[in-house]
Each structure stands twice: as structure tokens, then as C-alpha cells.
Design a protein around this motif. Structure first.
Motif, short mmCIF file in Angstrom:
data_model
loop_
_atom_site.label_atom_id
_atom_site.label_comp_id
_atom_site.label_asym_id
_atom_site.label_seq_id
_atom_site.Cartn_x
_atom_site.Cartn_y
_atom_site.Cartn_z
N PHE A 134 -4.89 -3.33 7.90
CA PHE A 134 -6.31 -2.18 7.58
C PHE A 134 -6.78 -2.67 9.23
O PHE A 134 -7.00 -4.13 9.72
CB PHE A 134 -6.82 -2.85 6.38
CG PHE A 134 -6.20 -2.91 5.53
CD1 PHE A 134 -6.24 -1.47 5.05
CD2 PHE A 134 -4.52 -2.97 5.19
CE1 PHE A 134 -5.35 -0.81 3.80
CE2 PHE A 134 -4.68 -2.51 4.19
CZ PHE A 134 -4.70 -1.15 3.67
N GLY B 145 0.81 -1.00 -0.71
CA GLY B 145 -0.25 -0.04 -0.10
C GLY B 145 0.95 1.35 -0.22
O GLY B 145 0.85 2.19 0.30
N GLY C 70 -3.53 1.01 7.71
CA GLY C 70 -4.27 1.50 7.13
C GLY C 70 -6.32 0.84 7.48
O GLY C 70 -6.59 0.40 9.14
N VAL D 121 -3.73 4.15 4.87
CA VAL D 121 -3.84 3.91 3.60
C VAL D 121 -5.61 3.23 3.90
O VAL D 121 -5.85 2.69 4.99
CB VAL D 121 -3.30 2.35 3.29
CG1 VAL D 121 -3.56 2.30 1.86
CG2 VAL D 121 -1.54 3.34 3.78
#
Ligand code: SAH
Length: 436
Positions: free
Chosen positions: A231, A48, A252, A290
Motif C-alpha cells: 500500500f 486484500g 494498494g 485496494v
């Protein structure tokens, strides 16, 4: 097993590292408080657009040797598929020429394209040409790069009553579970160390049982032991909570805005407002998380205009990744009897998003695969370039029922990984990190 190729660090300039993958250079940011400090001449993994790990030369060289031949072979396969694009006829033909000459897709172009072919059973030729054109646009903008993330669904408890989601708090028929912090850490570490994942999504219903401190501790413990991009997909929490998680090493966030139509949003998410969720998404993006975001395709009451708005809103956010997929009606929700979303509509959404935002990352989601067993492949051939693999421990997997019949529910993780790698290989996609 490897889902990412290490890059050779060519240079580090301030907070930006330049990595080289078999002659191709890509940039990635260095997060200083992350404790990962790449140095020119060394080797690193990026995900990412962020450097998530550094490795020694003796670790990197055998990996690169193993990838070398395959890397160029994959490129040839992808080029072969993506260059054989169909010429569009009529409106499609005019549209494709316009895009190829460097012009942007307008709203009215998108309307025409979404209408072309109609629903399933429409003009198959027009649809095929659209998908293959979108695939060509993807290859031209980003080559054969493909992201593969693992997802761990750690709790099925939820305090919300979203009309589309099987985890909604009013559903008394599903079994609720929570994984303990140690179990989450071990699952993630196994995914990273033994299965080779470099990006992991930790997802749950909106579950206040896990305090910010608990989640931060989980993230810290994972990051201490492995270099992965984490994430969080835990719904709405104050921005400050997300900052704490960033501090712990989760850079993330996966948070969809679900629909760009505020009225529809209020119906689908009782007691919630679109602007609140969007403000959070925007703040996260501004703070350099991200962010993967997007919407649900085919919510009852939504139109093609809404779909275009959904795509344009996602584009305007400049997210790290587009995440959207078709509604799969769940029998224990208000949308139980909603019409099935035609596969063609889900694929058209991917194709239009790709053409509207050529150098974006677009996920081929599990929902797409649930709609059609071959959905991931079809999605990857209609403009998508990212995948997620379900790594939730098998004991819990069936109980994370956001929708029924979720692809990957049955079967062993190892088999899913093998099938996914075979799929990527057959399409010529390589797991290099992507950046815009
Ligand atoms: N609680 C988190 C994670 C939700 S699950 C959050 O609110 O962000 C992840 C996504 O699954 C949701 O954002 C939604 O877009 C999607 N989803 C939920 N139910 C669905 C259904 N029935 N069909 C298709 N997608 C669904």
C-alpha cells in the motif's frame, strides 16, 4: 512467525482464484502482470482479495500443519466471545433487533446510537451492549478473519500544512528524516521474509523528493524479492503517478479523505479541497486499487452528523478497508489545544461503521491505541478486524511524529509483534484473508 495462512488453490477461473482455508472458500483476484500465477492444486497467499504469492507444497504443508489446530481453536474462542452479546435495552434494544432482522441502519438510528451513553462517563451499560453487538455483527459477517499489516514510515518531510498533523511544514521543532531507497527496500524485505508480513504500507509526508520513478523502483525491487501487498500512503499525487506504482506492483493505496465536511476540510487542509482528494480516491477504487480510506474522529468543529456522514461516505466508496481514528492533538499544530477525543467516541465510531457496513474491514488504528493503552483490544471488540504494526526502523520511529506519544514508538518491533499475536490469540482472531 506468520501473519497470513496460505490457501489451497481450488480453481482458477479467468482472473479469479478460489482458495480454501481449512474448508472455507474465499475468492481472490489474480493480477496477470504481477507475475504471480496460481494454479489449481497449488498453494497461494492472498491479501486484500489479491493473490500476492504462490508457494510450493513442501513450503505450505508444514505451515498448514502448524495452523490447523490453532485455526479451529481460534474460531471457538471468537465464537464464545461474539455469541455472548449483550441484549440492548430501550433504543439500543429496538435498534439491534432491527439490524438482526436484516434491516439497514438509518441515519436516525445512528444518531440515537451515537448519543447513547454520551461521552466518557455516560451510560456504560448502553455502550457495552453497543460494542458487543457490533462485535457480534462482525463475527456473523466475516468470522474471525483479521488482517495484520506492517507499516514503514519512510519520510517525515511534508509540503503541506494540515492543521492536525505534526509533520506539517511549519513545524520547525521536529527532526525530519528520509530513508534512502535501498534502506526502504531492505526494511520491507526483512518485514516480509524474516517477520512474515504479507501486506506492507509505505507511508510518508507528502514528499516530492521521491519522484514517481524512485518510488516505482523501490516497489519493483521489493516485489522482485517478496510476495506482499504493498500500500502506498504518500498523499496526493496525480492518478497517473499511482498507475505507474501499480505497474511496479503496488496495488494498494491508503489515502483518507479526512472529513466529509467540505468547509471543515478547507480549514484543516489549507489550500486543499475535499472534492479533489475524493476524486482521486474514487478513481483509484475504479481502477481496482485496494484502497484503505476514512477520516479523523473528533476534529474540532465536527458534529455527530459529520461523523455519520464520514461513515456513510466511506461506505459508499466500497473501500478495501476503513481506516479512521481519533484526533490526537499535536502541540506544534493549530489544534494543539483541541479537546481530547473520548475513547468512547472513537469506539462508537467503529461500532456504528461495523453495523452500517457489516462485511467491511475496519482497522483498529494506532491513534486508538495512543488514546488508550488497551485501545486495540477494545477496538477489536467493538467491531474492528484489522491491525497495523509499526515496522519503521527504531532509529527513525520517534521522529515520525504525526501526533505525540504514538503507541509503539518505544519498545522493540519483536515485542510489539509478540504482543499483537498474543492479543489476536486471546480474542480468537486468525490471519486469513478477507473478501466481501
Ligand atoms: N501524507 C499522507 C500520510 C499522512 S499520515 C497523506 O496525506 O495521506 C496518515 C494519517 O494520519 C492522515 O491521513 C491523518 O488522517 C492521520 N493523522 C495525522 N495527524 C493526526 C493527528 N494529530 N491525530 C490523529 N490522526 C492524525
Amino acid at each position: 512467525m506468520c501473519y497470513a495462512i496460505p490457501g489451497k488453490v481450488v480453481s482458477v477461473d479467468g482472473d479469479t482464484a478460489t482458495l480454501e482455508y481449512f474448508g472455507e472458500r474465499k475468492k481472490a483476484s489474480v493480477i496477470r502482470n504481477g507475475g504471480i500465477t496460481p494454479a489449481a492444486g497449488g498453494y497461494a497467499f492472498a491479501q486484500g482479495g489479491i493473490v500476492v504469492d504462490v508457494i510450493t507444497e513442501s513450503e505450505a504443508v508444514p505451515m498448514l500443519e502448524a495452523w490447523k489446530e490453532r485455526f479451529f481453536e481460534l474460531k471457538r474462542i471468537d465464537d464464545g466471545i461474539a455469541n455472548a452479546k449483550a441484549e440492548g435495552k430501550n433504543d439500543n434494544g429496538i435498534f439491534f433487533k432491527k439490524i438482526e432482522s436484516g434491516m439497514l441502519a438509518t441515519r436516525s438510528d445512528m444518531e440515537k446510537v451515537l448519543a447513547a451513553g454520551g461521552a466518557d462517563g455516560g451510560d456504560a451499560g448502553a455502550l457495552e451492549s453497543l460494542f458487543s453487538f457490533a462485535n457480534h455483527v462482525r463475527a456473523k459477517a466475516l468470522g474471525n478473519s483479521c488482517c495484520v499489516h506492517g507499516i514503514i514510515e519512510f519520510s517525515s518531510h511534508c509540503r503541506n500544512a494540515c492543521a492536525y498533523c505534526g509533520l506539517n511544514k511549519n513545524n520547525e521543532k521536529i527532526k525530519r528524516y528520509r530513508m534512502g531507497p535501498g534502506e526502504i527496500v531492505e526494511t520491507a524485505v526483512h518485514a516480509a521474509r524474516s517477520l512474515g508480513f504479507r501486506a506492507l504500507v509505505l507511508q510518508s509526508g507528502e514528499d516530492a523528493y521521491y519522484t514517481d520513478e524512485m518510488l516505482a523502483e523501490i516497489v519493483r525491487r521489493i516485489r522482485e524479492r517478496c510476495g506482499v501487498l504493498i500500500f502506498m500512503s504518500i498523499g496526493e499525487r496525480p492518478f497517473e503517478s499511482y498507475k505507474k506504482l501499480y505497474g511496479a506492483g503496488a496495488y494498494g493505496v491508503l489515502l483518507r479523505f479526512e472529513t466529509s465536511n467540505p468547509k471543515l476540510y478547507a480549514v484543516m487542509r489549507p489550500g486543499k479541497r475535499l472534492d479533489g482528494r475524493l476524486a482521486l480516491i474514487r478513481r483509484l477504487i475504479t481502477a481496482k486499487f485496494v484502497v484503505a480510506t476514512g477520516f479523523i474522529v473528533g476534529l474540532p468543529g465536527s458534529t455527530n452528523q459529520d461523523l455519520i456522514n464520514d461513515i456513510l461516505l466511506t461506505k459508499s466508496l466500497r473501500p478495501g478497508m476503513y481506516s479512521f481514528g481519533p484526533l490526537i492533538p499535536h502541540p506544534e499544530t493549530a489544534l494543539a489545544s483541541a479537546p481530547r477525543v473520548p475513547l468512547s467516541q472513537a469506539l462508537k465510531a467503529i461500532a456504528v461503521a461495523r453495523i452500517a457496513d457489516p462485511d467491511s474491514k475496519i482497522l483498529a488504528t494506532t491513534a486508538l491505541e495512543t488514546l488508550d493503552r488497551d485501545g486495540r483490544r477494545k477496538g477489536l471488540l467493538a467491531g474492528a478486524n484489522s491491525l497495523m504494526i509499526n515496522l519503521t526502523p527504531e532509529a527513525y520511529r520517534r521522529d515520525y511524529e504525526i501526533y505525540p506519544g504514538k503507541a509503539g514508538n518505544s519498545g522493540k518491533t519483536q515485542d510489539t509483534i509478540r504482543d499483537t499475536l498474543q492479543l489476536l490469540h486471546s480474542l480468537g482472531r486468525a490471519p486469513t484473508d478477507l473478501e466481501r
